[in-house]
Design an enzyme around this catalytic site. Structure first.
Site, PDB file in Angstrom:
ATOM      1  N   SER A  28      67.763  10.709  35.068  1.00  0.00           N
ATOM      2  CA  SER A  28      69.082  11.304  35.330  1.00  0.00           C
ATOM      3  C   SER A  28      70.005  10.249  35.941  1.00  0.00           C
ATOM      4  CB  SER A  28      68.901  12.463  36.320  1.00  0.00           C
ATOM      5  OG  SER A  28      70.134  12.875  36.862  1.00  0.00           O
ATOM      6  N   TYR A  77      66.352  17.681  43.422  1.00  0.00           N
ATOM      7  CA  TYR A  77      66.529  17.115  42.077  1.00  0.00           C
ATOM      8  C   TYR A  77      66.675  15.592  42.168  1.00  0.00           C
ATOM      9  CZ  TYR A  77      68.392  16.702  37.300  1.00  0.00           C
ATOM     10  OH  TYR A  77      68.591  16.372  35.981  1.00  0.00           O
TER      11      TYR A  77
HETATM   12  P1  NAP Z   1      67.931  22.825  30.001  1.00  0.00           P
HETATM   13  O1  NAP Z   1      68.607  23.340  28.788  1.00  0.00           O
HETATM   14  O2  NAP Z   1      68.001  23.587  31.272  1.00  0.00           O
HETATM   15  O3  NAP Z   1      66.425  22.477  29.651  1.00  0.00           O
HETATM   16  C1  NAP Z   1      65.393  22.382  30.596  1.00  0.00           C
HETATM   17  C2  NAP Z   1      64.098  22.666  29.887  1.00  0.00           C
HETATM   18  O4  NAP Z   1      63.016  22.619  30.837  1.00  0.00           O
HETATM   19  C3  NAP Z   1      64.079  24.077  29.288  1.00  0.00           C
HETATM   20  O5  NAP Z   1      63.371  24.058  28.091  1.00  0.00           O
HETATM   21  C4  NAP Z   1      63.325  24.847  30.358  1.00  0.00           C
HETATM   22  O6  NAP Z   1      62.754  26.054  29.925  1.00  0.00           O
HETATM   23  C5  NAP Z   1      62.264  23.818  30.689  1.00  0.00           C
HETATM   24  N1  NAP Z   1      61.549  24.197  31.901  1.00  0.00           N
HETATM   25  C6  NAP Z   1      62.039  24.325  33.152  1.00  0.00           C
HETATM   26  N2  NAP Z   1      61.077  24.756  33.983  1.00  0.00           N
HETATM   27  C7  NAP Z   1      59.936  24.893  33.235  1.00  0.00           C
HETATM   28  C8  NAP Z   1      58.619  25.312  33.515  1.00  0.00           C
HETATM   29  N3  NAP Z   1      58.235  25.699  34.741  1.00  0.00           N
HETATM   30  N4  NAP Z   1      57.719  25.342  32.496  1.00  0.00           N
HETATM   31  C9  NAP Z   1      58.083  24.983  31.240  1.00  0.00           C
HETATM   32  N5  NAP Z   1      59.323  24.591  30.921  1.00  0.00           N
HETATM   33  C10 NAP Z   1      60.248  24.545  31.905  1.00  0.00           C
HETATM   34  O7  NAP Z   1      68.591  21.439  30.366  1.00  0.00           O
HETATM   35  P2  NAP Z   1      68.552  20.021  29.640  1.00  0.00           P
HETATM   36  O8  NAP Z   1      69.815  19.371  30.002  1.00  0.00           O
HETATM   37  O9  NAP Z   1      68.169  20.133  28.210  1.00  0.00           O
HETATM   38  O10 NAP Z   1      67.405  19.320  30.487  1.00  0.00           O
HETATM   39  C11 NAP Z   1      66.394  18.534  29.914  1.00  0.00           C
HETATM   40  C12 NAP Z   1      66.064  17.399  30.882  1.00  0.00           C
HETATM   41  O11 NAP Z   1      67.197  16.543  30.998  1.00  0.00           O
HETATM   42  C13 NAP Z   1      65.748  17.852  32.299  1.00  0.00           C
HETATM   43  O12 NAP Z   1      64.687  17.080  32.822  1.00  0.00           O
HETATM   44  C14 NAP Z   1      67.026  17.550  33.044  1.00  0.00           C
HETATM   45  O13 NAP Z   1      66.803  17.342  34.417  1.00  0.00           O
HETATM   46  C15 NAP Z   1      67.459  16.291  32.346  1.00  0.00           C
HETATM   47  N6  NAP Z   1      68.856  15.926  32.493  1.00  0.00           N
HETATM   48  C16 NAP Z   1      69.836  16.721  32.031  1.00  0.00           C
HETATM   49  C17 NAP Z   1      71.170  16.313  32.187  1.00  0.00           C
HETATM   50  C18 NAP Z   1      72.312  17.126  31.705  1.00  0.00           C
HETATM   51  O14 NAP Z   1      73.457  16.759  31.997  1.00  0.00           O
HETATM   52  N7  NAP Z   1      72.120  18.197  30.994  1.00  0.00           N
HETATM   53  C19 NAP Z   1      71.457  15.123  32.814  1.00  0.00           C
HETATM   54  C20 NAP Z   1      70.424  14.335  33.274  1.00  0.00           C
HETATM   55  C21 NAP Z   1      69.117  14.745  33.103  1.00  0.00           C
HETATM   56  P3  NAP Z   1      63.589  27.453  30.087  1.00  0.00           P
HETATM   57  O15 NAP Z   1      64.654  27.413  29.033  1.00  0.00           O
HETATM   58  O16 NAP Z   1      62.544  28.475  29.893  1.00  0.00           O
HETATM   59  O17 NAP Z   1      64.178  27.435  31.486  1.00  0.00           O
END
Ligand code: NAP
Length: 250
Positions: A142, A155
């Site tokens: 991140s 986080y």
């Molecule tokens: P997201 O749509 O919230 O995706 C997060 C994923 O993690 C979802 O599939 C969620 O499942 C899964 N997850 C969370 N807790 C879990 C658990 N206990 N068991 C199994 N699965 C779980 O957000 P995203 O942006 O795609 O995030 C993906 C990664 O990118 C994350 O590590 C996030 O920190 C990182 N990231 C995102 C951004 C951004 O701006 N979006 C920036 C930097 C880093 P559910 O749908 O069931 O909750």
């Protein structure tokens, strides 16, 4: 041919958080590049499955405990026979003023974003070593692997640590042909940032700082993910690659 080095034909990848957002995009990109994908999610990845058909296999597992680790490895091996790539994408974020931040908000984030990531990576690396095949690990870090953020102490702790652990594992495992790297996405339009994007002031603040002038999308991450999963990156070890529209350079 250089472009052939980016192909993932016949490779088996585990991608966590396969039901939505960045994880879903990575699953799609890997299948387009020729891989078979075991997508891990705590609820069915129906949309991803409909998109990718029999190149995709859904493993249901809750990553908040490391009891999920052997299940993920065993089910993937049973279905596809080997593992070549692991993407630790699933992650959670909890927003609360640090002065009031609860133990629950600390532990729940650290468990999914760091503890399970470490033990799942350890299990995958043991399999890579057993296969004598080498392997690729991509951790999704991140901007908060580099910066403090606001109201997100657990986080930031998890993502800063993930960048460090990426280097530790790389130092120990490069000798086995295992490349451990990370991608640090900038501000991407997914569920993770829904609250921020709904807050007009915060959203305008963030947008005004992104040189590219827009929120990122899952598609923006796909090239970096395929590169780090492929043999085109065989001499890239322990690095965290920002895909951020220029945010960090600002
Ligand atoms: P997201 O749509 O919230 O995706 C997060 C994923 O993690 C979802 O599939 C969620 O499942 C899964 N997850 C969370 N807790 C879990 C658990 N206990 N068991 C199994 N699965 C779980 O957000 P995203 O942006 O795609 O995030 C993906 C990664 O990118 C994350 O590590 C996030 O920190 C990182 N990231 C995102 C951004 C951004 O701006 N979006 C920036 C930097 C880093 P559910 O749908 O069931 O909750």
């Amino acid at each position: 041919m250089i472009l052939d080095k980016f192909r993932l034909d016949g490779k088996v990848a585990i991608v966590t958080g396969s039901n939505t957002g960045l994880g879903q995009g990575i699953c799609r990109a890997f299948v387009e590049a020729g891989a078979l994908v075991a997508g891990v999610s705590r609820r069915p990845s129906d949309e991803t499955e409909a998109m990718l058909g029999d190149k995709f296999y859904n493993v249901i597992a809750d990553l908040s405990t490391i009891e999920s680790v052997p299940v993920i490895i065993e089910k993937t091996l049973k279905k596809f026979g080997k593992i070549d790539i692991l993407v630790n994408n699933a992650g959670v974020i909890k927003r609360q003023d640090s002065i009031e931040f609860s133990e629950e908000n600390w532990d729940s984030v650290l468990n999914v974003n760091l503890k399970t990531v470490f033990f799942l990576t350890q299990a995958a690396a043991r399999q890579f070593i057993k296969q004598k095949s080498g392997g690729k690990v991509i951790n999704i870090a991140s901007m908060l692997s580099y910066q403090g953020g606001i109201r997100v102490p657990s986080y930031t702790a998890s993502k800063s640590a993930l960048k460090g652990v990426t280097m530790t594992l790389s130092n120990e495992w490069a000798q086995f042909g295992i490349c451990v790297n990370a991608i640090a996405p900038g501000y991407m339009a997914t569920n993770n940032t829904q609250q921020l994007r709904q807050d007009d002031d915060r959203s305008a603040d963030i947008l005004s700082r992104i040189p590219a002038g827009r929120w990122g999308t899952p598609e923006d991450l796909e090239g970096a993910a395929v590169f780090l999963a492929s043999s085109a990156s065989d001499y890239v070890n322990g690095f965290t690659l920002a895909v951020d529209g220029g945010w960090l350079g600002r």
